[in-house]
Design a protein around this motif. Structure first.
Motif, PDB file in Angstrom:
ATOM      1  N   ALA A 122       6.796 -41.927  21.298  1.00 36.05           N
ATOM      2  CA  ALA A 122       8.106 -41.619  20.722  1.00 36.05           C
ATOM      3  C   ALA A 122       8.532 -40.174  20.969  1.00 36.05           C
ATOM      4  N   VAL A 123       7.568 -39.263  21.000  1.00 40.85           N
ATOM      5  CA  VAL A 123       7.890 -37.830  21.017  1.00 40.85           C
ATOM      6  C   VAL A 123       7.841 -37.210  22.410  1.00 40.85           C
ATOM      7  N   LEU A 124       6.846 -37.570  23.207  1.00 49.63           N
ATOM      8  CA  LEU A 124       6.613 -36.861  24.468  1.00 49.63           C
ATOM      9  C   LEU A 124       7.787 -36.915  25.454  1.00 49.63           C
ATOM     10  N   PRO A 125       8.457 -38.059  25.631  1.00 49.62           N
ATOM     11  CA  PRO A 125       9.583 -38.059  26.586  1.00 49.62           C
ATOM     12  C   PRO A 125      10.662 -37.047  26.242  1.00 49.62           C
ATOM     13  N   GLY A 126      10.898 -36.834  24.956  1.00 54.48           N
ATOM     14  CA  GLY A 126      11.893 -35.838  24.545  1.00 54.48           C
ATOM     15  C   GLY A 126      11.458 -34.419  24.832  1.00 54.48           C
ATOM     16  N   ASN A 127      10.158 -34.216  25.062  1.00 56.08           N
ATOM     17  CA  ASN A 127       9.630 -32.882  25.380  1.00 56.08           C
ATOM     18  C   ASN A 127       9.391 -32.698  26.877  1.00 56.08           C
ATOM     19  N   GLY A 128       9.883 -33.632  27.673  1.00 57.04           N
ATOM     20  CA  GLY A 128       9.749 -33.504  29.125  1.00 57.04           C
ATOM     21  C   GLY A 128       8.429 -33.984  29.671  1.00 57.04           C
ATOM     22  N   LEU A 129       7.685 -34.774  28.894  1.00 56.84           N
ATOM     23  CA  LEU A 129       6.379 -35.279  29.323  1.00 56.84           C
ATOM     24  C   LEU A 129       6.407 -36.805  29.353  1.00 56.84           C
ATOM     25  N   PRO A 130       5.643 -37.431  30.245  1.00 54.27           N
ATOM     26  CA  PRO A 130       5.639 -38.898  30.310  1.00 54.27           C
ATOM     27  C   PRO A 130       4.952 -39.511  29.094  1.00 54.27           C
ATOM     28  N   ALA A 131       5.475 -40.645  28.661  1.00 53.63           N
ATOM     29  CA  ALA A 131       4.863 -41.353  27.534  1.00 53.63           C
ATOM     30  C   ALA A 131       3.581 -42.033  27.990  1.00 53.63           C
ATOM     31  N   PRO A 132       2.514 -41.966  27.202  1.00 53.80           N
ATOM     32  CA  PRO A 132       1.278 -42.665  27.566  1.00 53.80           C
ATOM     33  C   PRO A 132       1.528 -44.168  27.679  1.00 53.80           C
ATOM     34  N   SER A 133       0.881 -44.792  28.637  1.00 52.46           N
ATOM     35  CA  SER A 133       1.056 -46.226  28.852  1.00 52.46           C
ATOM     36  C   SER A 133      -0.299 -46.873  29.080  1.00 52.46           C
ATOM     37  N   PHE A 134      -0.503 -48.050  28.470  1.00 51.56           N
ATOM     38  CA  PHE A 134      -1.749 -48.773  28.670  1.00 51.56           C
ATOM     39  C   PHE A 134      -1.802 -49.465  30.021  1.00 51.56           C
ATOM     40  N   ALA A 135      -0.747 -49.283  30.824  1.00 55.14           N
ATOM     41  CA  ALA A 135      -0.799 -49.747  32.211  1.00 55.14           C
ATOM     42  C   ALA A 135      -1.566 -48.756  33.083  1.00 55.14           C
ATOM     43  N   ASP A 136      -1.848 -47.582  32.510  1.00 56.24           N
ATOM     44  CA  ASP A 136      -2.551 -46.524  33.229  1.00 56.24           C
ATOM     45  C   ASP A 136      -4.024 -46.527  32.817  1.00 56.24           C
ATOM     46  N   GLY A 137      -4.916 -46.712  33.791  1.00 55.02           N
ATOM     47  CA  GLY A 137      -6.349 -46.822  33.513  1.00 55.02           C
ATOM     48  C   GLY A 137      -6.930 -45.638  32.763  1.00 55.02           C
ATOM     49  N   PRO A 138      -6.706 -44.390  33.199  1.00 52.76           N
ATOM     50  CA  PRO A 138      -7.252 -43.246  32.475  1.00 52.76           C
ATOM     51  C   PRO A 138      -6.759 -43.147  31.037  1.00 52.76           C
ATOM     52  N   THR A 139      -5.521 -43.584  30.785  1.00 54.45           N
ATOM     53  CA  THR A 139      -5.004 -43.563  29.415  1.00 54.45           C
ATOM     54  C   THR A 139      -5.749 -44.559  28.541  1.00 54.45           C
ATOM     55  N   VAL A 140      -5.981 -45.751  29.071  1.00 57.00           N
ATOM     56  CA  VAL A 140      -6.758 -46.757  28.333  1.00 57.00           C
ATOM     57  C   VAL A 140      -8.153 -46.219  28.032  1.00 57.00           C
ATOM     58  N   ARG A 141      -8.763 -45.616  29.043  1.00 58.84           N
ATOM     59  CA  ARG A 141     -10.105 -45.057  28.846  1.00 58.84           C
ATOM     60  C   ARG A 141     -10.109 -43.963  27.782  1.00 58.84           C
ATOM     61  N   ALA A 142      -9.074 -43.125  27.775  1.00 58.34           N
ATOM     62  CA  ALA A 142      -9.009 -42.030  26.813  1.00 58.34           C
ATOM     63  C   ALA A 142      -8.890 -42.548  25.386  1.00 58.34           C
ATOM     64  N   TYR A 143      -8.012 -43.520  25.167  1.00 50.98           N
ATOM     65  CA  TYR A 143      -7.805 -44.022  23.808  1.00 50.98           C
ATOM     66  C   TYR A 143      -8.975 -44.889  23.351  1.00 50.98           C
ATOM     67  N   ALA A 144      -9.441 -45.813  24.202  1.00 55.78           N
ATOM     68  CA  ALA A 144     -10.582 -46.650  23.827  1.00 55.78           C
ATOM     69  C   ALA A 144     -11.841 -45.799  23.683  1.00 55.78           C
ATOM     70  N   GLY A 145     -12.001 -44.825  24.578  1.00 51.55           N
ATOM     71  CA  GLY A 145     -13.159 -43.948  24.513  1.00 51.55           C
ATOM     72  C   GLY A 145     -13.181 -43.097  23.262  1.00 51.55           C
ATOM     73  N   SER A 146     -11.998 -42.759  22.747  1.00 51.53           N
ATOM     74  CA  SER A 146     -11.934 -41.979  21.511  1.00 51.53           C
ATOM     75  C   SER A 146     -12.455 -42.780  20.324  1.00 51.53           C
ATOM     76  N   VAL A 147     -12.194 -44.090  20.329  1.00 53.56           N
ATOM     77  CA  VAL A 147     -12.744 -44.950  19.285  1.00 53.56           C
ATOM     78  C   VAL A 147     -14.264 -44.987  19.401  1.00 53.56           C
ATOM     79  N   LEU A 148     -14.775 -45.153  20.620  1.00 51.09           N
ATOM     80  CA  LEU A 148     -16.223 -45.145  20.831  1.00 51.09           C
ATOM     81  C   LEU A 148     -16.827 -43.807  20.414  1.00 51.09           C
ATOM     82  N   TYR A 149     -16.104 -42.727  20.687  1.00 46.11           N
ATOM     83  CA  TYR A 149     -16.574 -41.395  20.294  1.00 46.11           C
ATOM     84  C   TYR A 149     -16.792 -41.331  18.786  1.00 46.11           C
ATOM     85  N   LEU A 150     -15.822 -41.805  18.010  1.00 47.64           N
ATOM     86  CA  LEU A 150     -15.963 -41.767  16.552  1.00 47.64           C
ATOM     87  C   LEU A 150     -17.124 -42.644  16.082  1.00 47.64           C
TER      88      LEU A 150
END
Length: 251
Positions: free
Chosen positions: A125-153
């Motif tokens: 919701a916020v990043l596109p308004g700041n000139g940055l691309p919105a995270p998408s689960f179509a992107d492999g590294p993004t999926v890894r980052a979010y799923a990996g953060s759960v594993l980290y916890l």
């Protein structure tokens, strides 16, 4: 094993402390992540920000309630003397710790999934308004980052559980776990030798584990999955030591 799992699940859901700590972990993770996301700005191309990693920054504080919860799951029973009742009901001591680990891991995974899903929605919701691309689960590294953060916890929780089993004293175990997480990054900054600084970052649980969130091209001290493996080794070592000590001690 099933009776032990049922007993540990009953303890976790009928005690106020764990619920409040999980709620605190979710709230802190989402709030800090949202604050960092809102502060990001990239008016020009190629600003070099890893927006996905920064949107997950809430884990830096959100991991503390998770570690405290995991420590208290076993050290709290030692402090009240209820560990004797638990071990009488389930004489196989490794099964007791395994059941605690499974229940804590499941609860933390659920809370972490909720927290990082909320962080993802905020970032989209916020990043596109700041000139940055919105995270998408179509992107492999993004999926890894979010799923990996759960594993980290989850691994942080298992590390805390192992430390609680080793030390048995709640305050001491919490201090040890939080020290392992937060002190090495500070020490790394004070090390003048680049080689030793890199080694410290590769071996430190938080430094290594959080490389799983990296989606940029910047040089990291260790690869994402390698870093998570380092944290997994810390957690496994703590659980193994805790299991051995639980077997050898009277209670």
């Amino acid at each position: 094993m099933r009776p032990a799992l049922r007993a540990e699940w009953t303890k976790l859901r009928t005690t106020r402390g764990p619920a409040w700590l999980l709620l605190a972990a979710v709230a802190v993770t989402v709030a800090l992540g949202a604050a960092v996301t809102a502060a990001l700005s990239c008016p020009g191309a190629g600003c070099g920000l890893d927006a996905v990693q920064l949107s997950l920054a809430g884990v830096y504080l959100g991991q503390a309630p998770v570690a405290i919860l995991a420590v208290l799951v076993i050290s709290g029973e030692h402090s009240t003397g209820l560990i004797g009742t638990t071990l009488t009901a389930v004489p196989r001591r490794p099964a007791v710790l395994a059941a605690k680990a499974a229940v804590v891991a499941l609860a933390v995974a659920a809370a972490g999934g909720l927290a990082f899903l909320a962080s993802l929605l905020v970032a989209r919701a916020v990043l596109p308004g700041n000139g940055l691309p919105a995270p998408s689960f179509a992107d492999g590294p993004t999926v890894r980052a979010y799923a990996g953060s759960v594993l980290y916890l989850v691994l942080i929780a298992l590390l805390g559980l192992g430390a609680g089993a080793i030390v048995r004293d709640s305050a001491a175990a919490v201090g040890i776990v939080l020290g392992l997480l937060y002190l090495p990054p500070i020490l790394a900054l004070s090390v003048g030798n680049a080689h030793w600084q890199r080694l410290l970052q590769q071996a430190a649980p938080m430094n290594a584990g959080l490389t799983i969130q990296s989606t940029g091209s910047g040089a990291a001290p260790i690869g994402p999955w390698g870093g998570l493996a380092v944290l997994a080794a810390w957690a496994a070592g703590a659980l193994l030591a805790g299991t051995l000590l639980l077997q050898r001690r009277d209670t």
